[in-house]
Design a protein around this motif. Structure first.
Motif, mmCIF file in Angstrom:
data_model
loop_
_atom_site.group_PDB
_atom_site.id
_atom_site.type_symbol
_atom_site.label_atom_id
_atom_site.label_comp_id
_atom_site.label_asym_id
_atom_site.label_seq_id
_atom_site.Cartn_x
_atom_site.Cartn_y
_atom_site.Cartn_z
ATOM 1 N N TYR A 13 -3.764 0.960 7.394
ATOM 2 C CA TYR A 13 -2.500 0.823 7.693
ATOM 3 C C TYR A 13 -1.662 1.640 8.555
ATOM 4 O O TYR A 13 -1.354 1.617 9.747
ATOM 5 N N SER A 14 -1.968 3.061 7.924
ATOM 6 C CA SER A 14 -1.426 4.337 8.810
ATOM 7 C C SER A 14 -2.509 4.381 10.094
ATOM 8 O O SER A 14 -1.753 4.326 11.372
ATOM 9 N N THR A 15 -3.643 3.981 10.411
ATOM 10 C CA THR A 15 -4.214 4.200 11.373
ATOM 11 C C THR A 15 -3.871 2.984 12.380
ATOM 12 O O THR A 15 -3.745 3.216 13.527
ATOM 13 N N LEU A 16 -3.836 1.851 11.721
ATOM 14 C CA LEU A 16 -3.281 0.706 12.921
ATOM 15 C C LEU A 16 -1.820 1.127 13.562
ATOM 16 O O LEU A 16 -1.699 0.909 14.639
ATOM 17 N N LEU A 17 -1.092 1.698 12.601
ATOM 18 C CA LEU A 17 0.398 2.169 13.308
ATOM 19 C C LEU A 17 0.086 3.142 14.342
ATOM 20 O O LEU A 17 0.851 3.187 15.301
ATOM 21 N N THR A 18 -0.414 4.054 13.864
ATOM 22 C CA THR A 18 -0.775 5.450 14.856
ATOM 23 C C THR A 18 -1.010 5.090 16.110
ATOM 24 O O THR A 18 -0.982 5.470 17.061
ATOM 25 N N ALA A 20 -1.141 2.421 17.574
ATOM 26 C CA ALA A 20 -0.327 1.509 18.197
ATOM 27 C C ALA A 20 0.974 2.687 18.802
ATOM 28 O O ALA A 20 1.713 2.013 19.530
ATOM 29 N N GLY A 21 0.866 3.754 18.419
ATOM 30 C CA GLY A 21 2.002 4.684 18.827
ATOM 31 C C GLY A 21 3.148 4.613 17.950
ATOM 32 O O GLY A 21 4.201 4.885 18.500
ATOM 33 N N LEU A 22 3.133 3.759 16.891
ATOM 34 C CA LEU A 22 4.300 3.712 16.008
ATOM 35 C C LEU A 22 4.311 4.736 15.068
ATOM 36 O O LEU A 22 4.049 4.552 13.802
ATOM 37 N N TYR A 23 4.444 5.896 15.351
ATOM 38 C CA TYR A 23 4.474 7.120 14.385
ATOM 39 C C TYR A 23 5.940 7.265 13.542
ATOM 40 O O TYR A 23 5.652 7.457 12.444
ATOM 41 N N GLU A 24 6.800 6.813 14.009
ATOM 42 C CA GLU A 24 8.055 6.673 12.957
ATOM 43 C C GLU A 24 7.843 5.649 11.909
ATOM 44 O O GLU A 24 8.099 6.205 10.423
ATOM 45 N N LEU A 25 7.264 4.396 12.145
ATOM 46 C CA LEU A 25 6.945 3.597 11.268
ATOM 47 C C LEU A 25 5.766 4.259 10.196
ATOM 48 O O LEU A 25 6.037 3.838 9.027
ATOM 49 N N ALA A 26 4.995 4.533 10.688
ATOM 50 C CA ALA A 26 3.735 5.334 9.926
ATOM 51 C C ALA A 26 4.174 6.381 8.789
ATOM 52 O O ALA A 26 3.821 6.400 7.953
ATOM 53 N N TYR A 27 5.044 7.195 9.534
ATOM 54 C CA TYR A 27 5.632 8.324 8.666
ATOM 55 C C TYR A 27 6.537 7.846 7.711
ATOM 56 O O TYR A 27 6.225 8.111 6.518
ATOM 57 N N ASN A 28 7.334 6.671 8.158
ATOM 58 C CA ASN A 28 8.299 6.375 6.838
ATOM 59 C C ASN A 28 7.480 5.613 5.932
ATOM 60 O O ASN A 28 7.781 5.559 4.739
ATOM 61 N N ALA A 29 6.429 5.007 6.334
ATOM 62 C CA ALA A 29 5.580 4.148 5.063
ATOM 63 C C ALA A 29 4.952 5.312 4.217
ATOM 64 O O ALA A 29 4.816 4.824 2.969
ATOM 65 N N TRP A 30 4.292 6.400 5.100
ATOM 66 C CA TRP A 30 3.687 7.189 4.051
ATOM 67 C C TRP A 30 4.541 8.034 3.187
ATOM 68 O O TRP A 30 4.199 8.163 1.807
ATOM 69 N N LEU A 31 5.892 8.254 3.488
ATOM 70 C CA LEU A 31 6.654 8.729 2.445
ATOM 71 C C LEU A 31 7.202 7.903 1.565
ATOM 72 O O LEU A 31 7.307 8.229 0.197
ATOM 73 N N GLN A 32 7.016 6.592 1.637
ATOM 74 C CA GLN A 32 7.413 5.545 0.615
ATOM 75 C C GLN A 32 6.343 5.576 -0.374
ATOM 76 O O GLN A 32 6.523 5.387 -1.763
ATOM 77 N N PHE A 33 5.139 6.333 -0.345
ATOM 78 C CA PHE A 33 4.091 6.138 -1.301
ATOM 79 C C PHE A 33 3.591 7.755 -1.701
ATOM 80 O O PHE A 33 2.652 7.786 -2.382
ATOM 81 N N LEU A 34 4.721 8.534 -1.509
ATOM 82 C CA LEU A 34 4.264 9.824 -1.970
ATOM 83 C C LEU A 34 4.874 9.870 -3.561
ATOM 84 O O LEU A 34 5.641 9.266 -3.817
ATOM 85 N N PRO A 58 -2.461 11.062 8.251
ATOM 86 C CA PRO A 58 -2.443 12.308 9.372
ATOM 87 C C PRO A 58 -1.284 12.866 9.145
ATOM 88 O O PRO A 58 -1.413 13.990 9.849
ATOM 89 N N PHE A 59 -0.243 12.647 8.307
ATOM 90 C CA PHE A 59 0.813 13.611 8.096
ATOM 91 C C PHE A 59 0.435 14.437 7.089
ATOM 92 O O PHE A 59 1.302 15.451 6.460
ATOM 93 N N ASP A 60 -0.794 14.863 6.603
ATOM 94 C CA ASP A 60 -1.273 15.708 5.619
ATOM 95 C C ASP A 60 -2.482 16.499 6.270
ATOM 96 O O ASP A 60 -2.875 15.947 7.474
ATOM 97 N N TRP A 61 -2.948 17.567 5.841
ATOM 98 C CA TRP A 61 -4.178 18.304 6.347
ATOM 99 C C TRP A 61 -5.405 17.400 6.453
ATOM 100 O O TRP A 61 -5.626 16.785 5.512
ATOM 101 N N ASP A 62 -6.037 17.471 7.835
ATOM 102 C CA ASP A 62 -7.363 16.966 7.709
ATOM 103 C C ASP A 62 -8.462 17.796 7.231
ATOM 104 O O ASP A 62 -8.660 19.020 7.755
ATOM 105 N N MET A 63 -9.007 17.470 6.118
ATOM 106 C CA MET A 63 -9.986 18.545 5.546
ATOM 107 C C MET A 63 -11.505 17.730 5.511
ATOM 108 O O MET A 63 -12.366 18.080 4.608
ATOM 109 N N LYS A 64 -11.548 16.761 6.444
ATOM 110 C CA LYS A 64 -12.795 15.912 6.488
ATOM 111 C C LYS A 64 -14.050 16.999 6.544
ATOM 112 O O LYS A 64 -13.972 18.045 7.304
ATOM 113 N N ALA A 65 -15.131 16.690 6.248
ATOM 114 C CA ALA A 65 -16.300 17.423 6.235
ATOM 115 C C ALA A 65 -16.909 17.509 7.895
ATOM 116 O O ALA A 65 -16.653 16.559 8.526
#
Length: 202
Positions: A13-18, A20-34, A58-65
């Motif tokens: 869901y976050s990937t879909l929003l970002t 599309a450039g909908l960073y504000e919506l993606a950020y608010n959705a992320w906060l809801q599930f913290l 994307p609003f947390d650190w990327d530590m992928k291998a």
């Protein structure tokens, strides 16, 4: 609910929003599930003390291998830190990053670094506008022997246009593939992003 979205579903869901450039919506959705603990310390920069295991947001650190480098959270005397170990081979210069949602204005990013790194041009922390990739702040190169918890500080100014989302990133300064050949180990802790307060003369 009794069946909340899974981390994988939230990532999609976050990937879909970002995308599309909908960073504000993606950020608010992320906060809801913290979780309550995470929400309590969520500031301008998230998880700057690396107290929490990184998520896929994307609003947390990327530590992928990544090939040729090991990036992980470690505990040193009970204190969590970000540790990066380099193999000496050519690697992707971007090591880790996090998306932020800063309002226009002046800010300061500070943090602690320690370790021993051998790199042709060193490592830099940078802040970019996501929309146009423009650099709006960067640290001096980090290279060689870094004393225990050596401080670094970056002043940045977020413009009022074309910069609603930003990316805080750590990367090897590289102009060619051979520039990315880095050896050693470096640790980071206490990353804090705050508004720049201007003290007015009396």
């Amino acid at each position: 609910s009794s069946a909340p979205p899974t981390p994988k579903e939230l990532e999609s869901y976050s990937t879909l929003l970002t995308d599309a450039g909908l960073y504000e919506l993606a950020y608010n959705a992320w906060l809801q599930f913290l979780g309550p603990e995470q929400l309590q310390v969520a500031g301008l920069l998230f998880n700057g003390g690396f107290d929490f295991a990184p998520s896929t947001s994307p609003f947390d650190w990327d530590m992928k291998a990544k090939q040729g480098v090991v990036i992980e959270r470690v505990a040193v005397a009970g204190n969590p830190m970000l540790e990066i170990q380099f193999s000496g081979s050519r690697i992707n210069p971007l090591l880790t990053s996090q998306t932020t949602m800063l309002m226009p204005g002046d800010y300061v990013l500070v943090g602690d670094a320690q370790g021993l790194v051998r790199s042709r041009r060193g490592l830099r922390w940078r802040i970019r506008c996501v929309a146009d990739n423009k650099v709006i702040g960067e640290s001096a190169p980090l290279n060689g022997a870094l004393d225990n918890k050596e401080k670094f500080e970056i002043s940045l100014s977020v413009p009022s246009t074309n910069c609603r989302a930003q990316r805080v990133e750590l990367a090897i300064e590289a102009f060619s593939g051979s520039d990315t050949m880095t050896t050693g180990q470096i640790r980071f802790d206490n990353l804090t992003l705050r508004r720049h307060e201007i003290t007015q003369a009396p």
